[in-house]
Design a protein around this motif. Structure first.
Motif, mmCIF file in Angstrom:
data_model
loop_
_atom_site.group_PDB
_atom_site.id
_atom_site.type_symbol
_atom_site.label_atom_id
_atom_site.label_comp_id
_atom_site.label_asym_id
_atom_site.label_seq_id
_atom_site.Cartn_x
_atom_site.Cartn_y
_atom_site.Cartn_z
ATOM 1 N N THR C 29 -31.050 53.486 56.062
ATOM 2 C CA THR C 29 -32.133 54.232 56.274
ATOM 3 C C THR C 29 -32.082 55.724 56.486
ATOM 4 O O THR C 29 -31.263 56.353 56.874
ATOM 5 C CB THR C 29 -32.306 53.576 57.923
ATOM 6 O OG1 THR C 29 -32.442 52.260 57.863
ATOM 7 C CG2 THR C 29 -33.614 54.312 58.420
ATOM 8 N N VAL C 64 -25.216 50.947 58.618
ATOM 9 C CA VAL C 64 -24.464 50.239 59.186
ATOM 10 C C VAL C 64 -23.657 49.053 58.417
ATOM 11 O O VAL C 64 -24.279 48.833 57.424
ATOM 12 C CB VAL C 64 -25.275 49.489 60.149
ATOM 13 C CG1 VAL C 64 -24.360 48.467 61.064
ATOM 14 C CG2 VAL C 64 -26.065 50.355 61.026
ATOM 15 N N ARG C 101 -30.692 40.525 61.724
ATOM 16 C CA ARG C 101 -31.917 40.829 60.698
ATOM 17 C C ARG C 101 -33.032 40.000 61.249
ATOM 18 O O ARG C 101 -33.087 38.718 61.535
ATOM 19 C CB ARG C 101 -31.403 40.019 59.367
ATOM 20 C CG ARG C 101 -32.449 40.077 58.202
ATOM 21 C CD ARG C 101 -32.279 39.043 57.161
ATOM 22 N NE ARG C 101 -31.094 39.204 56.499
ATOM 23 C CZ ARG C 101 -30.643 40.037 55.633
ATOM 24 N NH1 ARG C 101 -31.122 41.101 55.262
ATOM 25 N NH2 ARG C 101 -29.150 39.992 55.272
ATOM 26 N N ARG C 103 -35.757 39.135 60.138
ATOM 27 C CA ARG C 103 -36.518 38.061 59.509
ATOM 28 C C ARG C 103 -35.987 36.635 59.592
ATOM 29 O O ARG C 103 -36.734 35.688 59.954
ATOM 30 C CB ARG C 103 -36.576 38.328 58.085
ATOM 31 C CG ARG C 103 -37.045 37.428 56.888
ATOM 32 C CD ARG C 103 -37.397 38.091 55.627
ATOM 33 N NE ARG C 103 -36.356 38.638 55.132
ATOM 34 C CZ ARG C 103 -35.287 38.246 54.115
ATOM 35 N NH1 ARG C 103 -35.188 37.062 53.975
ATOM 36 N NH2 ARG C 103 -34.296 39.170 54.023
ATOM 37 N N GLY D 35 -36.744 53.557 54.416
ATOM 38 C CA GLY D 35 -35.912 52.420 54.504
ATOM 39 C C GLY D 35 -35.365 52.019 53.082
ATOM 40 O O GLY D 35 -36.420 51.939 52.219
ATOM 41 N N ARG D 38 -33.434 45.461 50.551
ATOM 42 C CA ARG D 38 -33.830 44.403 49.480
ATOM 43 C C ARG D 38 -35.393 44.653 49.207
ATOM 44 O O ARG D 38 -35.752 44.160 47.977
ATOM 45 C CB ARG D 38 -33.648 42.871 50.300
ATOM 46 C CG ARG D 38 -32.284 42.636 50.050
ATOM 47 C CD ARG D 38 -31.743 41.249 50.960
ATOM 48 N NE ARG D 38 -30.374 41.188 51.013
ATOM 49 C CZ ARG D 38 -29.518 41.919 51.729
ATOM 50 N NH1 ARG D 38 -30.041 42.797 52.585
ATOM 51 N NH2 ARG D 38 -28.254 41.885 51.784
ATOM 52 N N GLN D 39 -35.993 44.835 50.338
ATOM 53 C CA GLN D 39 -37.447 45.238 49.890
ATOM 54 C C GLN D 39 -37.693 46.206 48.867
ATOM 55 O O GLN D 39 -37.238 47.159 48.940
ATOM 56 C CB GLN D 39 -38.205 45.530 51.154
ATOM 57 C CG GLN D 39 -39.814 45.558 50.828
ATOM 58 C CD GLN D 39 -40.478 46.323 52.343
ATOM 59 O OE1 GLN D 39 -39.590 46.659 53.230
ATOM 60 N NE2 GLN D 39 -41.693 46.432 51.990
ATOM 61 N N GLY D 87 -37.888 42.766 54.388
ATOM 62 C CA GLY D 87 -38.320 44.153 54.911
ATOM 63 C C GLY D 87 -38.605 44.234 56.448
ATOM 64 O O GLY D 87 -39.075 45.097 56.697
ATOM 65 N N LYS D 90 -34.247 45.398 61.001
ATOM 66 C CA LYS D 90 -32.978 45.137 61.422
ATOM 67 C C LYS D 90 -32.998 45.625 62.834
ATOM 68 O O LYS D 90 -33.785 46.436 63.240
ATOM 69 C CB LYS D 90 -31.807 46.044 60.886
ATOM 70 C CG LYS D 90 -31.758 45.781 59.200
ATOM 71 C CD LYS D 90 -31.132 44.787 58.599
ATOM 72 C CE LYS D 90 -31.326 44.935 57.078
ATOM 73 N NZ LYS D 90 -31.053 43.610 56.449
HETATM 74 N N1 LIG Z 1 -26.988 48.317 56.267
HETATM 75 C C1 LIG Z 1 -28.135 49.265 56.614
HETATM 76 N N2 LIG Z 1 -27.866 50.129 57.589
HETATM 77 C C2 LIG Z 1 -29.027 50.824 57.947
HETATM 78 N N3 LIG Z 1 -29.973 50.098 57.791
HETATM 79 C C3 LIG Z 1 -30.712 49.093 57.211
HETATM 80 C C4 LIG Z 1 -29.403 48.694 56.548
HETATM 81 N N4 LIG Z 1 -29.931 47.467 55.673
HETATM 82 C C5 LIG Z 1 -31.320 47.416 55.842
HETATM 83 N N5 LIG Z 1 -31.704 48.701 56.616
HETATM 84 C C6 LIG Z 1 -33.045 48.952 57.014
HETATM 85 O O1 LIG Z 1 -33.680 47.875 57.308
HETATM 86 C C7 LIG Z 1 -34.748 47.931 56.362
HETATM 87 C C8 LIG Z 1 -35.223 46.303 56.005
HETATM 88 O O2 LIG Z 1 -34.118 45.853 55.072
HETATM 89 P P1 LIG Z 1 -34.427 45.014 53.735
HETATM 90 O O3 LIG Z 1 -33.109 44.700 53.241
HETATM 91 O O4 LIG Z 1 -35.497 45.459 53.007
HETATM 92 O O5 LIG Z 1 -34.974 43.791 54.307
HETATM 93 P P2 LIG Z 1 -34.522 42.691 55.499
HETATM 94 O O6 LIG Z 1 -34.412 43.365 56.822
HETATM 95 O O7 LIG Z 1 -35.622 41.486 55.415
HETATM 96 O O8 LIG Z 1 -33.423 42.058 55.078
HETATM 97 C C9 LIG Z 1 -34.415 48.725 55.358
HETATM 98 O O9 LIG Z 1 -35.702 49.275 54.547
HETATM 99 C C10 LIG Z 1 -33.741 49.914 55.955
HETATM 100 O O10 LIG Z 1 -34.382 50.913 56.676
#
Ligand SMILES: Nc1ncnc2c1ncn2[C@@H]1O[C@H](COP(=O)(O)OP(=O)(O)O)[C@@H](O)[C@H]1O
Ligand SMILES: Nc1ncnc2c1ncn2[C@@H]1O[C@H](COP(=O)(O)OP(=O)(O)O)[C@@H](O)[C@H]1O
Ligand SMILES: Nc1ncnc2c1ncn2[C@@H]1O[C@H](COP(=O)(O)OP(=O)(O)O)[C@@H](O)[C@H]1O
Lengths: 406, 112, 112, 112, 406, 406
Positions: C29, C64, C101, C103, D35, D38-39, D87, D90
């Protein structure tokens, strides 16, 4: 009546109207973003307020039947008798109402210019009242003195082509009164009061320059040689104003700034305004240089004397207007405009004296009246927003809006 | 090491920064944030439609410092950011396990 | 789990992001921040009035990750963000107790 | 005390805020972030040149709260921020050692 | 041919063209930033699309040889026969093509006005198709009825100086059809759908006001008394529209807003449009007041009836257009414009009836046709973006662009 | 002298002046926000710099007494002898100075166009010097050749109504030289060099379009049929340029973009410029289509050849100018403009040859001189900002300002 002239003054009226929009942006770009809308609104609503004042009593006071050289009578209240036949003295080739509406746009922009001095800290209601009073008791008489048929400054022979007396000096002096009376913005001198959107300011400057052709060339009131000459003088002075201002900056701080370029152009345009129809292009170039240097120094003065003329109305319009009226007394050339007169450099030293009187009278009258009116409105309603509102900004506290949600 | 995180009123930032410099803080990081709390937001009106905006503009200051400095830092922020009105903000203290200066690779106190 | 927080020069963001992806980091992020530190700010001049702007635009990256990954992450950031000039920024490592997570409701490492 | 940090989709902010208020949360701080995860981001095209923008606009919510509240907070965020699509974001939980209310100097739970 | 008149209409054409740019900004400032470009694009591309339509068949349908009072023939398809000699009926002192291009700018801005109703949620392709169909089947016939030589509304004696029927009422009514058919934006009523850039909206309003001089004064088609009169009426109504709108706000919510000032000005300008060349300045002031009050209430209606007319096209152009046509039936004064007629207040009650018929016909025809065309395009291609795209915004999903990277 | 014509050219001068403001915004919106002010400033200050150059020696070099068909003499230095009586050859119905100031605005915008090629990386001082030299040694001779009384290209019969040779081809070719000589911006091809404010770009495009009516229609120099015809041709080509460009996009990338619409409109307007007064509306529509397609491909070329013409001056003005001069050789129609000639499609194949020569000469002369001047300034002062400054942006490093504090 002439279709060419009528077209000319109609379009010039539209151009001068656009100047106040340009001014709104020019000013708003320089304030902090929490005051962006409040600043725009001050110019915008003045278009409405003063236009109404103008058709009701303003035009009559300024251009109506002369009383003792001092004021126009109220015979033309509500435009009674201001019809479509050309007036016999003003702009004889176009409908009288077209001349009236063209002059309306001048009456509008003048109080709008003042708003730069008290930017970011005046309450909206009292601001409206002050503007209305000021237009009535300062602008209208001054316009009559210098441009009204029978007005005493005009009869005395003072030369002011498009607005040194009534527009620039008057707004600059009123600005000084307002800056002194309202006091400084919180944080002035300590915090960063940086412009929030300079591209907006540059756009505003561009629209002002564009509209200024209508302001100065249009003041010829007919589309011929004089209009052409004023147009050229205007453009040239804007040009050398911009160049000399950034030249000053380059020497003093080592860099030319964008805001400096815009400020210099406006300074040049304001300064050439009273002279525009009396001088040739080379004189105009010289006037622009004087404007750039003089107004730059004028702005520096603020720091020395310590008043917070927030957007430099004194430094640009006050100083520029004075310089412009003075140099008209030096550089006016009857060969350019037979209806004008020669200045000192063309063999007529008396003209300079007349110009000095016109300046003096304008300064004294405007300062006294403006101070009085401000004081009056302040006493009754309070001019200044309270500190908490000043911190939150005009947009939220005066209008319950935010400029940007980007 | 600790991270001191303070949410303050934006117009107090300069003062706080000055205060912190004076007690020897050499670095900090600032973020524009929006706060929700006891301080009420404001109303906005667009064409007659009212919006209640609950969020208030705030500034977040983050300072990573040696644990020994924390008391000083907190004091400075309290002194410089307090206006006495609701919405003056909060200070939070959190643990930090390691600090590294990217340029030199120094770690720990040296990195700050 | 740990949070790695890095303050870097904005124009290095793309490079750092690429580097992190290569060591298997799937998420992070980013926040626009303003930094105060040894790196001097800049001067601005408006109508002859000079303003010294002490804050410099920076980007904060937050990742993280499992504690085991921290060393790798730190290394990548150091490698990719370093220009060798003052102002390259800092890396801070902090403890994180839980990650979820939204979702799926997964927690811990699975959530990252 | 703990800090709950949630990265969510911006258009769910209002809902989450409402939910949190209902379980008794009185304050929080919001930051606009971008962010990477995965999105997938999106494509932009300017005069035929394509740019792949990997970052997605998100909102970060920070709530410092008593440890006892954490479960509730997490649940509310999960409920209100979930759309079920990649997306959604977290939630991270971190330790906070101290909290101070600037206005009054209160500390600990009282400060929140 | 007259150089003054030709200059006048050429410049007025440019001014009216600029209005659509102004409109793009006016609208775009009011949407959320994710839809800023999509909103600008809807107006911008309509300039291109409808101008092409106009030179191909639009001008011929609107102003070409009359068929049964109902439509112009396609004899002038592709401007065949539309040359440089003045037309014998339309604008007899300027080249025929100049009249054609001036009218083109009116045809352009009208469908652009409608876009405010379905802002933030229409797909780009279907939007283009709908606009083209609407211009062809709604604008062209209406323009013929009221302004085309032989058009039945005009022959009946309906007075519409610069666009009550074909421009404002028609766009306002089409807007209502669109708002109903497309349904509300997600979050309407619950989320904050705040303007993202009000300075942009104010700039847009300024450009609209500036251009409106070309729209209304230009409709005199010659640079004389009538143009002057229309110019003054336009400016005055904009003025009192702004003032009365913020007056309403002040009374009802306790604050005057910047957006209100701009909206009131536009309301005043729109409302005076059909009347501009038939009334004097005091009547115009009165019309502006009616506009400010009436359109403010018109906008409130939206909340009562629950349709999402996003940028208030119904409330401003629909209501304003109706008021304007009605008051023309009251305040028209043959002394101002001998080619016009007297209204009720000047002793001719019949005129009001005629105006009512014109309004009724325009409302019914426009609503029916607009609804039909929208439905048609919706059935075949789908008008509305899907929910995910609506959330991401038009800029990314329709154009793969972002407005700001600041 | 004719008041209609004088009004026309005065207002057109103002419009063309506004184009350079529009250009400043058009360009600035496309750069990154750290270069917004620097980009605006390049256009803004050119208004000042080149206007001064123009009244001092530029006008005399371009339009002064012819020497060997190649250059105007310096007899008119400082506007000596350029008075208010109409000139006997140029614009015989308006004051000579009005013609001069109208031409001034053309001289101004041309070097401003070039700035798009070296956006985001040129030092301010050297930029000023280069622009001054370029105006003097490239623009002035070219303007003389094609438009000056006695200029050899004009005498040869080359047709260029409003600026294919001196404005568009010359700026496009100079842009190529500059892009090659300065090299690419850091990050070109790897980083995201996305536009920072497309609404600003669209506003700029709108002002350009608006002003272009003054540019092309004004080039008729009298307000009659020819001006009307040029006005219509201009509008139509802008229109079809926009549509065909987004059509290309739709086919190739699947989406129509807002920037594409604006770019296409500018491409259409630039391309029709040399032809505007020689072709009818249907030819103009065709020219716009060619422009949209041709310039879109022209922009793609950049990627193939790998120079960083940052804002596509080569692709739009260079390619557009060449296409425009060529099609003038095909589509010119003496029936539209008896002072012109017929093109190939109207039975005069020779015209195409003449146009080719004009293009060739312009390209070769401009490229050689531009490269030389750039090299010269580079050697002495260094054109390019150093890498650290490029990263920090022009605003901070060249002007010590920031565009936005929002
Ligand atoms: N390891 C991480 N450390 C900090 N922020 C993260 C991390 N992984 C994801 N994020 C934040 O969470 C958001 C959503 O993550 P994403 O992988 O797109 O989807 P999901 O939360 O559904 O797995 C990202 O756009 C990012 O801002
Ligand atoms: N529990 C919390 N967690 C995180 N930030 C908080 C919390 N409570 C308050 N804040 C932040 O502190 C700011 C000030 O809080 P507020 O309740 O308005 O006033 P005060 O600090 O005077 O009690 C809020 O705007 C918010 O940004
Ligand atoms: N103690 C600190 N706490 C939080 N952030 C810091 C601290 N010190 C520095 N920073 C951040 O790191 C950035 C770089 O620091 P600086 O002292 O300028 O250079 P360097 O990292 O090369 O020592 C600063 O702009 C600031 O954002």
């Amino acid at each position: 009546m002439d279709t060419g002239d009528t077209t000319f003054i109609l379009i010039c009226s539209a151009l001068v109207m656009l100047m106040t929009i340009g001014l709104a942006l020019f000013y708003a770009g320089m304030v902090r973003s929490k005051n962006a809308l409040g600043t725009i609104m001050q110019s915008f609503i003045i278009i409405a307020l003063i236009s109404l004042e103008w058709i009701l009593w303003g035009y009559s006071m300024a251009f109506g039947p002369d009383k003792w050289g001092i004021i126009g009578g109220l015979e033309w209240f509500g435009l009674r008798g201001v019809g479509m036949e050309p007036h016999t003295v003003y702009a004889t080739t176009i409908p009288h109402q077209v001349f009236m509406i063209y002059q309306c746009m001048f009456a509008v922009i003048t109080p709008a210019l003042i708003t730069g001095a008290f930017a970011e800290r005046m309450r909206f209601g009292p601001f409206l009242l002050f503007s209305l009073l000021w237009a009535t008791f300062v602008y209208n008489p001054l316009a009559h003195w210098i441009w009204g048929a029978g007005g005493w400054l005009g009869r005395m022979g003072a030369l002011d082509f498009a607005g040194g007396v009534a527009v620039h000096v008057s707004s600059g002096v009123a600005a000084l009164a307002a800056a002194i009376l309202l006091g400084k913005r919180e944080g002035y001198g300590s915090e960063e009061l940086r412009p929030h959107n300079l591209p907006m300011t540059l756009l505003g400057a561009g629209l002002l320059w564009f509209g200024w052709f209508g302001f100065n060339a249009g003041s010829a009131l007919t589309a011929g040689s004089l209009a052409g000459s004023a147009f050229v003088a205007t453009h040239v002075a804007g040009t050398t104003g911009a160049l000399s201002w950034i030249g000053m900056e380059w020497r003093i701080t080592g860099k030319a700034t964008t805001l400096g370029g815009a400020s210099g152009a406006i300074a040049g345009l304001a300064t050439v305004t009273p002279a525009a129809g009396f001088v040739g292009p080379i004189s105009a170039a010289f006037i622009g240089v004087l404007a750039g240097v003089g107004c730059y120094l004028g702005i520096m003065a603020k720091n020395r004397f310590g008043y917070d003329d927030s957007l430099d109305v004194v430094g640009i319009h006050g100083v520029g207007g004075v310089i412009g009226l003075l140099v008209t007394g030096l550089l006016a050339n009857a060969a350019i405009n037979p209806a004008g007169a020669d200045g000192l450099f063309f063999g007529n030293p008396g003209q300079l004296g007349i110009q000095c009187i016109a300046i003096l009278v304008t300064v004294v009258y405007t300062f006294a009246l403006s101070y009085l009116l401000l004081k009056l409105v302040d006493k009754i309603f309070g001019l200044r927003v309270d500190l908490r509102d000043e911190r939150s900004g005009l947009d939220l506290t005066q209008h319950e809006e935010t400029a940007y949600n980007i | 090491m600790k991270k001191v995180e303070a949410i303050i009123k934006p117009f107090r930032l300069d003062q706080v920064k000055k205060g912190l410099s004076e007690v020897g803080i050499k670095g900090m990081t600032i973020t524009e944030v929006r706060g929700f709390g006891r301080q009420r937001g404001h109303k906005e009106v667009y064409r007659g439609a009212e919006y209640q905006v609950d969020f208030v503009g705030k500034v977040k200051i983050e300072i990573v410092a040696d644990a020994a400095m924390v008391a000083d830092i907190v004091k400075v922020i309290q002194d410089q950011a307090r206006t006495g009105e609701i919405g003056d903000g909060k200070i939070f203290v959190m643990p930090v396990e390691e600090a590294i200066r990217i340029r030199t690779g120094e770690t720990g106190k040296e990195a700050l």
